[in-house]
Design a protein around this motif. Structure first.
Motif, PDB file in Angstrom:
ATOM      1  N   VAL A  85       0.845  -1.107   0.008  1.00 19.72           N
ATOM      2  CA  VAL A  85       0.057  -0.022  -0.228  1.00 19.72           C
ATOM      3  C   VAL A  85       0.872   1.351  -0.032  1.00 19.72           C
ATOM      4  O   VAL A  85       0.776   2.237  -0.876  1.00 19.72           O
ATOM      5  CB  VAL A  85      -1.006  -0.036   1.035  1.00 19.72           C
ATOM      6  CG1 VAL A  85      -1.722   1.258   1.392  1.00 19.72           C
ATOM      7  CG2 VAL A  85      -1.800  -1.176   1.116  1.00 19.72           C
ATOM      8  N   TYR A  88       2.157   1.701  -3.329  1.00 18.37           N
ATOM      9  CA  TYR A  88       1.290   2.119  -4.204  1.00 18.37           C
ATOM     10  C   TYR A  88       1.127   3.840  -3.974  1.00 18.37           C
ATOM     11  O   TYR A  88       1.193   4.691  -5.080  1.00 18.37           O
ATOM     12  CB  TYR A  88       0.052   1.523  -4.176  1.00 18.37           C
ATOM     13  CG  TYR A  88      -0.959   2.152  -5.527  1.00 18.37           C
ATOM     14  CD1 TYR A  88      -0.620   1.683  -6.584  1.00 18.37           C
ATOM     15  CD2 TYR A  88      -1.932   2.834  -4.903  1.00 18.37           C
ATOM     16  CE1 TYR A  88      -1.643   2.292  -7.444  1.00 18.37           C
ATOM     17  CE2 TYR A  88      -2.818   3.437  -6.103  1.00 18.37           C
ATOM     18  CZ  TYR A  88      -2.594   2.767  -7.253  1.00 18.37           C
ATOM     19  OH  TYR A  88      -3.508   3.210  -8.273  1.00 18.37           O
ATOM     20  N   TYR A 158      -5.851  -4.455  11.618  1.00 19.07           N
ATOM     21  CA  TYR A 158      -6.556  -3.329  11.367  1.00 19.07           C
ATOM     22  C   TYR A 158      -6.124  -1.923  11.986  1.00 19.07           C
ATOM     23  O   TYR A 158      -5.778  -0.863  11.450  1.00 19.07           O
ATOM     24  CB  TYR A 158      -8.286  -3.365  11.549  1.00 19.07           C
ATOM     25  CG  TYR A 158      -8.939  -2.427  11.145  1.00 19.07           C
ATOM     26  CD1 TYR A 158      -9.231  -2.415  10.157  1.00 19.07           C
ATOM     27  CD2 TYR A 158      -9.413  -1.287  12.280  1.00 19.07           C
ATOM     28  CE1 TYR A 158     -10.355  -1.240   9.612  1.00 19.07           C
ATOM     29  CE2 TYR A 158     -10.219  -0.373  11.498  1.00 19.07           C
ATOM     30  CZ  TYR A 158     -10.743  -0.455  10.412  1.00 19.07           C
ATOM     31  OH  TYR A 158     -11.155   0.577   9.792  1.00 19.07           O
TER      32      TYR A 158
ATOM     33  N   ASP B   5       2.254  -2.260 -16.261  1.00 16.68           N
ATOM     34  CA  ASP B   5       2.855  -3.766 -16.385  1.00 16.68           C
ATOM     35  C   ASP B   5       1.983  -4.481 -15.192  1.00 16.68           C
ATOM     36  O   ASP B   5       1.185  -3.896 -14.259  1.00 16.68           O
ATOM     37  CB  ASP B   5       4.231  -3.739 -16.117  1.00 16.68           C
ATOM     38  CG  ASP B   5       4.665  -2.979 -14.901  1.00 16.68           C
ATOM     39  OD1 ASP B   5       5.074  -3.629 -13.967  1.00 16.68           O
ATOM     40  OD2 ASP B   5       4.655  -1.732 -15.101  1.00 16.68           O
ATOM     41  N   THR B   8       2.571  -3.332 -11.345  1.00 20.01           N
ATOM     42  CA  THR B   8       1.592  -2.120 -11.093  1.00 20.01           C
ATOM     43  C   THR B   8       0.144  -2.520 -10.871  1.00 20.01           C
ATOM     44  O   THR B   8      -0.494  -2.056  -9.858  1.00 20.01           O
ATOM     45  CB  THR B   8       1.713  -1.121 -12.218  1.00 20.01           C
ATOM     46  OG1 THR B   8       3.032  -0.697 -12.471  1.00 20.01           O
ATOM     47  CG2 THR B   8       1.071   0.247 -11.483  1.00 20.01           C
ATOM     48  N   LEU B  11      -0.242  -4.169  -7.667  1.00 18.30           N
ATOM     49  CA  LEU B  11       0.072  -3.288  -6.438  1.00 18.30           C
ATOM     50  C   LEU B  11      -1.149  -2.472  -6.321  1.00 18.30           C
ATOM     51  O   LEU B  11      -1.674  -2.103  -5.492  1.00 18.30           O
ATOM     52  CB  LEU B  11       1.189  -2.247  -6.954  1.00 18.30           C
ATOM     53  CG  LEU B  11       2.120  -1.789  -5.633  1.00 18.30           C
ATOM     54  CD1 LEU B  11       2.670  -2.874  -5.024  1.00 18.30           C
ATOM     55  CD2 LEU B  11       3.261  -0.805  -6.188  1.00 18.30           C
ATOM     56  N   ARG B  12      -1.965  -2.152  -7.438  1.00 19.35           N
ATOM     57  CA  ARG B  12      -3.119  -1.306  -7.364  1.00 19.35           C
ATOM     58  C   ARG B  12      -4.305  -2.404  -6.718  1.00 19.35           C
ATOM     59  O   ARG B  12      -4.925  -1.768  -5.844  1.00 19.35           O
ATOM     60  CB  ARG B  12      -3.446  -0.790  -8.590  1.00 19.35           C
ATOM     61  CG  ARG B  12      -4.779  -0.127  -9.004  1.00 19.35           C
ATOM     62  CD  ARG B  12      -5.268   0.516 -10.217  1.00 19.35           C
ATOM     63  NE  ARG B  12      -4.158   1.294 -10.482  1.00 19.35           N
ATOM     64  CZ  ARG B  12      -4.087   2.060 -11.753  1.00 19.35           C
ATOM     65  NH1 ARG B  12      -4.846   1.765 -12.604  1.00 19.35           N
ATOM     66  NH2 ARG B  12      -3.358   2.940 -12.002  1.00 19.35           N
ATOM     67  N   PHE B  14      -4.020  -4.735  -4.817  1.00 19.95           N
ATOM     68  CA  PHE B  14      -3.651  -5.057  -3.471  1.00 19.95           C
ATOM     69  C   PHE B  14      -4.290  -3.825  -2.527  1.00 19.95           C
ATOM     70  O   PHE B  14      -4.510  -3.834  -1.583  1.00 19.95           O
ATOM     71  CB  PHE B  14      -2.050  -5.529  -3.112  1.00 19.95           C
ATOM     72  CG  PHE B  14      -1.908  -6.034  -1.820  1.00 19.95           C
ATOM     73  CD1 PHE B  14      -2.324  -7.345  -1.329  1.00 19.95           C
ATOM     74  CD2 PHE B  14      -1.723  -5.310  -0.691  1.00 19.95           C
ATOM     75  CE1 PHE B  14      -2.082  -7.753  -0.181  1.00 19.95           C
ATOM     76  CE2 PHE B  14      -1.495  -5.669   0.501  1.00 19.95           C
ATOM     77  CZ  PHE B  14      -1.618  -6.898   0.879  1.00 19.95           C
ATOM     78  N   THR B  15      -3.637  -2.490  -3.096  1.00 17.38           N
ATOM     79  CA  THR B  15      -4.122  -1.512  -2.254  1.00 17.38           C
ATOM     80  C   THR B  15      -5.460  -1.244  -2.267  1.00 17.38           C
ATOM     81  O   THR B  15      -6.091  -0.908  -1.038  1.00 17.38           O
ATOM     82  CB  THR B  15      -3.552  -0.468  -3.073  1.00 17.38           C
ATOM     83  OG1 THR B  15      -2.087  -0.364  -3.257  1.00 17.38           O
ATOM     84  CG2 THR B  15      -3.762   1.095  -2.370  1.00 17.38           C
ATOM     85  N   MET B  18      -6.788  -3.597   0.477  1.00 12.83           N
ATOM     86  CA  MET B  18      -6.586  -3.032   1.772  1.00 12.83           C
ATOM     87  C   MET B  18      -7.472  -1.848   2.133  1.00 12.83           C
ATOM     88  O   MET B  18      -7.985  -1.508   3.236  1.00 12.83           O
ATOM     89  CB  MET B  18      -5.005  -2.471   1.946  1.00 12.83           C
ATOM     90  CG  MET B  18      -4.150  -3.395   2.423  1.00 12.83           C
ATOM     91  SD  MET B  18      -4.580  -4.193   4.022  1.00 12.83           S
ATOM     92  CE  MET B  18      -3.960  -2.893   5.046  1.00 12.83           C
ATOM     93  N   MET B  19      -7.637  -0.876   1.139  1.00  6.25           N
ATOM     94  CA  MET B  19      -8.737   0.065   1.315  1.00  6.25           C
ATOM     95  C   MET B  19     -10.108  -0.472   1.760  1.00  6.25           C
ATOM     96  O   MET B  19     -10.541   0.141   2.451  1.00  6.25           O
ATOM     97  CB  MET B  19      -8.798   1.019   0.038  1.00  6.25           C
ATOM     98  CG  MET B  19      -7.337   1.830  -0.091  1.00  6.25           C
ATOM     99  SD  MET B  19      -7.184   2.742   1.269  1.00  6.25           S
ATOM    100  CE  MET B  19      -5.252   2.452   1.220  1.00  6.25           C
ATOM    101  N   PHE B  21     -10.760  -3.184   3.118  1.00  7.69           N
ATOM    102  CA  PHE B  21     -10.483  -3.743   4.707  1.00  7.69           C
ATOM    103  C   PHE B  21     -10.589  -2.523   5.597  1.00  7.69           C
ATOM    104  O   PHE B  21     -11.416  -2.634   6.553  1.00  7.69           O
ATOM    105  CB  PHE B  21      -8.981  -4.294   4.728  1.00  7.69           C
ATOM    106  CG  PHE B  21      -8.800  -4.784   5.911  1.00  7.69           C
ATOM    107  CD1 PHE B  21      -9.479  -5.750   6.914  1.00  7.69           C
ATOM    108  CD2 PHE B  21      -7.589  -4.330   6.672  1.00  7.69           C
ATOM    109  CE1 PHE B  21      -9.090  -6.103   7.984  1.00  7.69           C
ATOM    110  CE2 PHE B  21      -7.186  -4.800   8.134  1.00  7.69           C
ATOM    111  CZ  PHE B  21      -7.702  -5.981   8.644  1.00  7.69           C
ATOM    112  N   LEU B  22     -10.031  -1.289   5.339  1.00  2.00           N
ATOM    113  CA  LEU B  22      -9.902  -0.171   6.181  1.00  2.00           C
ATOM    114  C   LEU B  22     -11.384   0.421   6.488  1.00  2.00           C
ATOM    115  O   LEU B  22     -11.834   0.863   7.297  1.00  2.00           O
ATOM    116  CB  LEU B  22      -8.889   0.940   5.965  1.00  2.00           C
ATOM    117  CG  LEU B  22      -7.406   0.401   6.033  1.00  2.00           C
ATOM    118  CD1 LEU B  22      -6.563   1.321   5.504  1.00  2.00           C
ATOM    119  CD2 LEU B  22      -6.931   0.037   7.436  1.00  2.00           C
ATOM    120  N   ILE B  23     -12.078   0.461   5.143  1.00  2.26           N
ATOM    121  CA  ILE B  23     -13.207   0.980   5.213  1.00  2.26           C
ATOM    122  C   ILE B  23     -14.541   0.216   5.499  1.00  2.26           C
ATOM    123  O   ILE B  23     -15.613   0.756   5.837  1.00  2.26           O
ATOM    124  CB  ILE B  23     -13.560   1.796   3.569  1.00  2.26           C
ATOM    125  CG1 ILE B  23     -14.661   2.909   3.666  1.00  2.26           C
ATOM    126  CG2 ILE B  23     -13.874   0.922   2.665  1.00  2.26           C
ATOM    127  CD1 ILE B  23     -14.064   4.099   4.019  1.00  2.26           C
TER     128      ILE B  23
END
Lengths: 286, 264
Positions: A85, A88, A158, B5, B8, B11-12, B14-15, B18-19, B21-23
């Protein structure tokens, strides 16, 4: 100099002396006291509280060793989740970056209890997480998250992951992008460029994150209190229970001293390890 | 250079994961809070009934009152302690400055459990026992480092020649403070106050150790409530806390830059 500096600094320093330093010393003193009949603290000079904890295999395994393991596992998962993260985010700009940063920082400012409410809805037996996992065929019958160690670890990750992202971003933003370009130009693959250039440069941020998140996890008491069960007796939770429910202040104090000592020991080990890694990198560069 | 590629894209992806997950818990809480049928997701309508119920509950209203008073007083005290210290640290270079800085930040380095327990035992020891004062002290001391951090940063941006000019035309130190220093670092003060308030308002660990009976802050009240039932009224209350935190986040970010403030 002192005459000019003392008046503005004195209020804060005196407040810290009276409300942090002396209370901490008093915890140390209280840990040698005894609990008399009727839960009154009796002045004494005994090691009973320490022996009660350190001499009891149940406490050692199920509380101290358990807390260390949970803290290590949750910290490791936080780092693994947060690293990509951060990689990125450092490349984003403008609105996208603002949104990502807001989402990262939201859990840090929203209270724990508030967040736990949402997690309870997600975790419950037939709750969202189970419905989702079953729909995705990850598993076919509900798994227990609430009142379970899985829920505790998920929550610690978290809470920890945002700290890791923030520390790593500090390091990554200082990284000169031309270094990666240069490595790529001389033929390094993306992967090699990452391991040889980017990863070593994020060591300081990674180290800072490990210190914060490990300590936070190791001393956690609110999370196991709210979603743990009788098998998730982390040391912070025992301190809370002994102090507030059993009113055994001497034992709670001894546990606090042990917790701080063990935490310090692990941090010292971590510092030595990281010091060596960073030194080795420097050696290798020469 | 928008080379897309595999790396990237991974990575995007996965991000994004995670977002999500956080929200996730935040979104779930807000959705449950406005959903007419309790807990039945996906939502099948929109209602503010749960908010009405939450905001008319006597227990919650009292908790809100306690948290409000606590947050305002603790944030004020924390800033009052931190401002002079920040001014002394920014304007002077002296031996041991690093040590004093570390000392002032020490409440952040001690695990909250132990800090709260220590204060609790200390107040029992000095014969005060539990009461509003320990709670207030705990909140104030714990948020003070954050105030110190923001105020130090905003004082760094203050050009000392303004203050010198004021003093040259005959203003006293107090006059200078109120007509030059404070107005110039106004945004820093506001965001420091907002951050301190929101940290105190949302605090659970310190409050649960130190709150005396009858003075239960809102998060502890919410905890006691969801221990036995987690209906949509609790969602509406949690939702209100989230919305308030969001407002505070925007204010702090606009004025001081949230990231600089939260960096540990």
């Amino acid at each position: 100099m002192i005459r000019r500096l003392l008046p503005p600094l004195a209020p804060a320093l005196i407040a810290l002396l009276i409300f942090v330093a002396l209370p901490m010393l008093w915890v140390l003193r209280t840990s040698f006291n005894e609990l008399g009949d009727g839960a009154y603290v009796v002045e004494a000079m005994t090691l009973d509280n320490y022996i009660r904890f350190l001499g009891d295999p149940w406490y050692l395994v199920n509380t101290l060793w358990f807390s260390i393991r949970i803290a290590v596992v949750a910290t490791a998962i936080s780092v693994i989740c947060a690293y990509p993260v951060a990689l990125y985010i450092v490349k984003t700009t403008g609105l996208q970056r603002n949104i990502l940063m807001a989402l990262i920082m939201a859990p840090l400012l929203i209270g724990l209890v508030t967040l736990v409410y949402g997690w309870i809805v997600i975790f419950r037996g037939g709750g969202l997480l189970n419905s989702l996992m079953i729909a995705l065929h990850v598993y076919d019958r509900p798994v227990r998250y609430m009142w379970d160690i899985k829920g505790v670890v998920i929550l610690l990750v978290y809470i920890g992951a945002p700290y890791v992202v923030l520390s790593l971003l500090d390091s990554l933003e200082r990284l000169n992008p031309f270094l990666v370009e240069a490595a790529r130009n001389v033929g390094a693959s993306r992967w090699t460029a990452f391991w040889k250039v980017v990863f070593p440069m994020t060591m300081p941020g990674l180290y800072a994150a490990l210190v914060i998140v490990f300590s936070l996890n190791f001393s956690a008491f609110a999370v196991p209190l709210m979603i743990g069960n009788s098998n998730t007796q982390m040391i912070g939770l025992i301190i809370y229970r002994e102090a507030l429910l059993n009113n055994d202040l001497p034992f709670a104090s001894a546990l606090s001293v042990i917790m701080v000592a063990v935490n310090a020991l692990i941090l010292v080990g971590m510092a030595a390890l990281f010091g060596r890694i960073i030194l080795n990198r420097l050696e290798a560069k020469r | 250079m928008t080379r897309l590629d595999l790396g990237t894209i991974a990575l995007r992806f996965f991000t994004l994961l995670m977002m999500a997950f956080l929200i996730f818990p935040i979104a779930v809480t807000l959705i449950v809070a406005v959903n007419p049928r309790e807990f039945i997701l996906p939502p099948n309508g929109f209602t503010l009934d749960w908010f009405k119920a939450a905001w008319s509950s006597k227990t919650f209203l009292r908790g809100m009152g306690v948290s409000l008073v606590l947050g305002i007083v603790a944030a004020t005290l924390a800033n009052a302690l931190a401002l002079p210290a920040a001014m002394a640290l920014v304007r002077n270079d002296f031996r041991g400055k690093g040590a004093i800085n570390l000392l002032l930040m020490s409440p952040l380095l001690i695990p909250t459990t132990i800090f709260s327990l220590a204060l609790y035992i200390w107040f029992v020891r000095v014969g005060y026992g539990s009461g509003l004062v320990p709670l207030l002290v705990g909140h104030t001391i714990h948020i003070m480092p954050y105030a110190l951090r923001i105020l130090t940063a905003s004082l760094h941006n203050l050009d000392p020649s303004y203050e010198e000019a004021a003093q040259n035309v005959g203003a006293g130190r107090i006059r200078t403070l109120f007509s030059i220093t404070l107005p110039v670092i106004r945004t820093g003060l506001i965001s420091s106050f907002a951050l301190c308030f929101i940290l105190s308002w949302n605090d659970f660990p310190i409050s649960v150790f130190l709150a005396p009976p009858g003075w239960t802050p809102l998060p502890v009240e919410l905890f006691a409530y969801i221990k036995f039932q987690y209906d949509a009224v609790a969602a509406a209350l949690a939702g209100s806390l989230i919305l308030l935190s969001a407002v505070a986040m925007v204010v702090i970010d606009r004025l001081a830059g949230l990231r600089r403030v939260l960096r540990s």
